[in-house]
Motif scaffolding. Sequence first.
Motif, PDB file in Angstrom:
ATOM      1  N   VAL A 105       9.223  -4.842  12.605  1.00  0.00           N
ATOM      2  CA  VAL A 105       7.991  -4.735  11.819  1.00  0.00           C
ATOM      3  C   VAL A 105       7.680  -3.268  11.567  1.00  0.00           C
ATOM      4  O   VAL A 105       7.837  -2.423  12.444  1.00  0.00           O
ATOM      5  N   VAL A 106       7.273  -2.971  10.330  1.00  0.00           N
ATOM      6  CA  VAL A 106       6.844  -1.626   9.983  1.00  0.00           C
ATOM      7  C   VAL A 106       5.445  -1.681   9.390  1.00  0.00           C
ATOM      8  O   VAL A 106       5.041  -2.676   8.776  1.00  0.00           O
ATOM      9  N   GLU A 107       4.703  -0.600   9.614  1.00  0.00           N
ATOM     10  CA  GLU A 107       3.397  -0.398   8.995  1.00  0.00           C
ATOM     11  C   GLU A 107       3.584   0.749   8.009  1.00  0.00           C
ATOM     12  O   GLU A 107       3.848   1.881   8.406  1.00  0.00           O
ATOM     13  N   THR A 108       3.492   0.460   6.717  1.00  0.00           N
ATOM     14  CA  THR A 108       3.669   1.486   5.691  1.00  0.00           C
ATOM     15  C   THR A 108       2.329   1.861   5.094  1.00  0.00           C
ATOM     16  O   THR A 108       1.381   1.072   5.095  1.00  0.00           O
ATOM     17  N   SER A 109       2.244   3.081   4.577  1.00  0.00           N
ATOM     18  CA  SER A 109       1.009   3.538   3.931  1.00  0.00           C
ATOM     19  C   SER A 109       1.325   4.745   3.076  1.00  0.00           C
ATOM     20  O   SER A 109       2.411   5.317   3.150  1.00  0.00           O
ATOM     21  N   GLY A 110       0.370   5.145   2.250  1.00  0.00           N
ATOM     22  CA  GLY A 110       0.494   6.370   1.470  1.00  0.00           C
ATOM     23  C   GLY A 110       0.831   6.162   0.021  1.00  0.00           C
ATOM     24  O   GLY A 110       0.225   6.753  -0.866  1.00  0.00           O
ATOM     25  N   ARG A 111       1.844   5.317  -0.253  1.00  0.00           N
ATOM     26  CA  ARG A 111       2.175   5.004  -1.647  1.00  0.00           C
ATOM     27  C   ARG A 111       2.850   3.642  -1.690  1.00  0.00           C
ATOM     28  O   ARG A 111       3.118   3.014  -0.662  1.00  0.00           O
ATOM     29  N   ALA A 122      16.117  -7.321   3.578  1.00  0.00           N
ATOM     30  CA  ALA A 122      17.487  -7.717   3.888  1.00  0.00           C
ATOM     31  C   ALA A 122      17.757  -7.680   5.387  1.00  0.00           C
ATOM     32  O   ALA A 122      18.598  -8.422   5.897  1.00  0.00           O
ATOM     33  N   ALA A 123      17.036  -6.815   6.088  1.00  0.00           N
ATOM     34  CA  ALA A 123      17.204  -6.684   7.535  1.00  0.00           C
ATOM     35  C   ALA A 123      16.234  -7.564   8.316  1.00  0.00           C
ATOM     36  O   ALA A 123      16.214  -7.522   9.553  1.00  0.00           O
ATOM     37  N   GLY A 124      15.418  -8.337   7.615  1.00  0.00           N
ATOM     38  CA  GLY A 124      14.466  -9.216   8.286  1.00  0.00           C
ATOM     39  C   GLY A 124      13.262  -8.504   8.866  1.00  0.00           C
ATOM     40  O   GLY A 124      12.594  -9.024   9.767  1.00  0.00           O
ATOM     41  N   VAL A 125      12.959  -7.307   8.363  1.00  0.00           N
ATOM     42  CA  VAL A 125      11.822  -6.530   8.858  1.00  0.00           C
ATOM     43  C   VAL A 125      10.538  -6.996   8.183  1.00  0.00           C
ATOM     44  O   VAL A 125      10.473  -7.096   6.955  1.00  0.00           O
ATOM     45  N   THR A 126       9.525  -7.283   8.967  1.00  0.00           N
ATOM     46  CA  THR A 126       8.206  -7.627   8.429  1.00  0.00           C
ATOM     47  C   THR A 126       7.515  -6.354   7.970  1.00  0.00           C
ATOM     48  O   THR A 126       7.464  -5.362   8.696  1.00  0.00           O
ATOM     49  N   ILE A 127       6.970  -6.373   6.757  1.00  0.00           N
ATOM     50  CA  ILE A 127       6.303  -5.207   6.174  1.00  0.00           C
ATOM     51  C   ILE A 127       4.805  -5.448   6.125  1.00  0.00           C
ATOM     52  O   ILE A 127       4.336  -6.370   5.451  1.00  0.00           O
ATOM     53  N   ILE A 128       4.061  -4.623   6.858  1.00  0.00           N
ATOM     54  CA  ILE A 128       2.590  -4.630   6.775  1.00  0.00           C
ATOM     55  C   ILE A 128       2.188  -3.344   6.075  1.00  0.00           C
ATOM     56  O   ILE A 128       2.353  -2.251   6.615  1.00  0.00           O
ATOM     57  N   HIS A 129       1.698  -3.460   4.853  1.00  0.00           N
ATOM     58  CA  HIS A 129       1.331  -2.269   4.091  1.00  0.00           C
ATOM     59  C   HIS A 129      -0.162  -2.014   4.220  1.00  0.00           C
ATOM     60  O   HIS A 129      -0.983  -2.910   3.997  1.00  0.00           O
ATOM     61  N   LYS A 130      -0.512  -0.796   4.601  1.00  0.00           N
ATOM     62  CA  LYS A 130      -1.910  -0.425   4.839  1.00  0.00           C
ATOM     63  C   LYS A 130      -2.488   0.262   3.613  1.00  0.00           C
ATOM     64  O   LYS A 130      -1.905   1.218   3.092  1.00  0.00           O
ATOM     65  N   VAL A 131      -3.658  -0.200   3.172  1.00  0.00           N
ATOM     66  CA  VAL A 131      -4.295   0.315   1.956  1.00  0.00           C
ATOM     67  C   VAL A 131      -5.787   0.528   2.205  1.00  0.00           C
ATOM     68  O   VAL A 131      -6.363  -0.043   3.138  1.00  0.00           O
ATOM     69  N   PRO A 132      -6.458   1.341   1.346  1.00  0.00           N
ATOM     70  CA  PRO A 132      -7.882   1.603   1.544  1.00  0.00           C
ATOM     71  C   PRO A 132      -8.813   0.642   0.806  1.00  0.00           C
ATOM     72  O   PRO A 132     -10.022   0.703   1.007  1.00  0.00           O
ATOM     73  N   SER A 133      -8.284  -0.218  -0.067  1.00  0.00           N
ATOM     74  CA  SER A 133      -9.154  -1.192  -0.731  1.00  0.00           C
ATOM     75  C   SER A 133      -8.305  -2.334  -1.285  1.00  0.00           C
ATOM     76  O   SER A 133      -7.077  -2.247  -1.371  1.00  0.00           O
ATOM     77  N   VAL A 134      -8.965  -3.415  -1.657  1.00  0.00           N
ATOM     78  CA  VAL A 134      -8.268  -4.643  -2.015  1.00  0.00           C
ATOM     79  C   VAL A 134      -7.434  -4.494  -3.278  1.00  0.00           C
ATOM     80  O   VAL A 134      -6.381  -5.127  -3.412  1.00  0.00           O
ATOM     81  N   ARG A 135      -7.847  -3.641  -4.205  1.00  0.00           N
ATOM     82  CA  ARG A 135      -7.058  -3.511  -5.433  1.00  0.00           C
ATOM     83  C   ARG A 135      -5.640  -3.028  -5.133  1.00  0.00           C
ATOM     84  O   ARG A 135      -4.682  -3.433  -5.797  1.00  0.00           O
ATOM     85  N   PHE A 136      -5.491  -2.178  -4.141  1.00  0.00           N
ATOM     86  CA  PHE A 136      -4.154  -1.735  -3.748  1.00  0.00           C
ATOM     87  C   PHE A 136      -3.418  -2.827  -2.965  1.00  0.00           C
ATOM     88  O   PHE A 136      -2.195  -2.919  -3.028  1.00  0.00           O
ATOM     89  N   ALA A 137      -4.175  -3.638  -2.240  1.00  0.00           N
ATOM     90  CA  ALA A 137      -3.568  -4.757  -1.521  1.00  0.00           C
ATOM     91  C   ALA A 137      -2.965  -5.758  -2.501  1.00  0.00           C
ATOM     92  O   ALA A 137      -1.892  -6.327  -2.246  1.00  0.00           O
ATOM     93  N   GLU A 138      -3.634  -5.977  -3.620  1.00  0.00           N
ATOM     94  CA  GLU A 138      -3.101  -6.886  -4.636  1.00  0.00           C
ATOM     95  C   GLU A 138      -1.768  -6.376  -5.170  1.00  0.00           C
ATOM     96  O   GLU A 138      -0.829  -7.160  -5.387  1.00  0.00           O
ATOM     97  N   LYS A 139      -1.668  -5.078  -5.401  1.00  0.00           N
ATOM     98  CA  LYS A 139      -0.415  -4.499  -5.874  1.00  0.00           C
ATOM     99  C   LYS A 139       0.680  -4.665  -4.832  1.00  0.00           C
ATOM    100  O   LYS A 139       1.818  -5.039  -5.160  1.00  0.00           O
TER     101      LYS A 139
END
Length: 329
Positions: A105-111, A122-139
């Motif tokens: 599992v990785v926590e990504t942020s920034g862009r 492909a490696a089966g890694v869970t991606i949790i992307h961190k964002v400051p508001s819901v509009r970026f979460a939708e993307k």
Amino acid sequence: MTPADHALQTPLTDRFGLRLPVVAGGLMWLADADYCAAAAKAGFLPFLTAASLPEPADLKAEIGRCREMAEGQPLGVNVSMLPKLVPGEKTEDVFRLIVDEGIDVVETSGRNPEPYVPLLKAAGVTIIHKVPSVRFAEKAQSVGVDMVAIVGAECGGHPGMDLIGSFVNLGLAERRLTIPWLIGGGIGTGAQIVAALACGAAGVVMGTRFLAAAELPAHQGYKDALVAAGERDTALTMQSVRNTIRTLRNETTETVARLERENPEIGIDALMPHVAGKIGREAYRTGDVSRGMLSAGQALGLLERSEGFAEIAKTLEAEALTALARLRP
């Protein structure tokens, strides 16, 4: 591990076998193997911060050390990317190292993490992307991440430019997202965890709540200062360079705020002598919190003492169970 009450069981706890649906978000310079292993054994999902270990050999060694100390409990790596790709950036190399080390599992942020999604998937890694508001979460949802973590204006560190509060983010996320999502920013009690789950969240992100943890690699004077601080003792600065940051109010924040007022076009080069990370790192080493940009959120008001992760987990669990009991006949 399993939650003490089925109401605390979520896609996050199911995926990682957590005691509580809580992510211990990556803390720059602070989330090392000792911190993360203690958080993992207490039943949280922790993240080593890759940016704190820029040399691949050091990151690999810290992953190995944490894995040994965590005794089989889940571990992730935080990869904070610059807002724009710059020459010489080694983000893809970091992700390849993470894959090679078997991190799941990785926590990504920034862009936008889209360029790295195929590699991680492909490696089966869970991606949790961190964002400051819901509009970026939708993307982020649209490019294929597995979960999103939305940190509101109350959070320590970088709340973004929108400055949407966590309670509003809760309502928006429930309406607009279909993948599991987490909420952060101002979260520091077990009752708040229950509230987030009631609104549809799969869990919460906590950072400030853990800044006085016994296992945090910082001077006790730093931890004591944060315990003594309250919800009004933070400041927002660096809006002028579109890099808003919430930190403990101190001499540095007063200086930066003044410079930004006097010259709204000041630019990052003029601010850097005051905001450079090496200044803040001295506070962690010496306990002197008068200088440096020391990330801290409004959950400082909920930070009552310095204690180990095991005790923190007990407290949060008890508070959550009390909140659930209030909701039941």
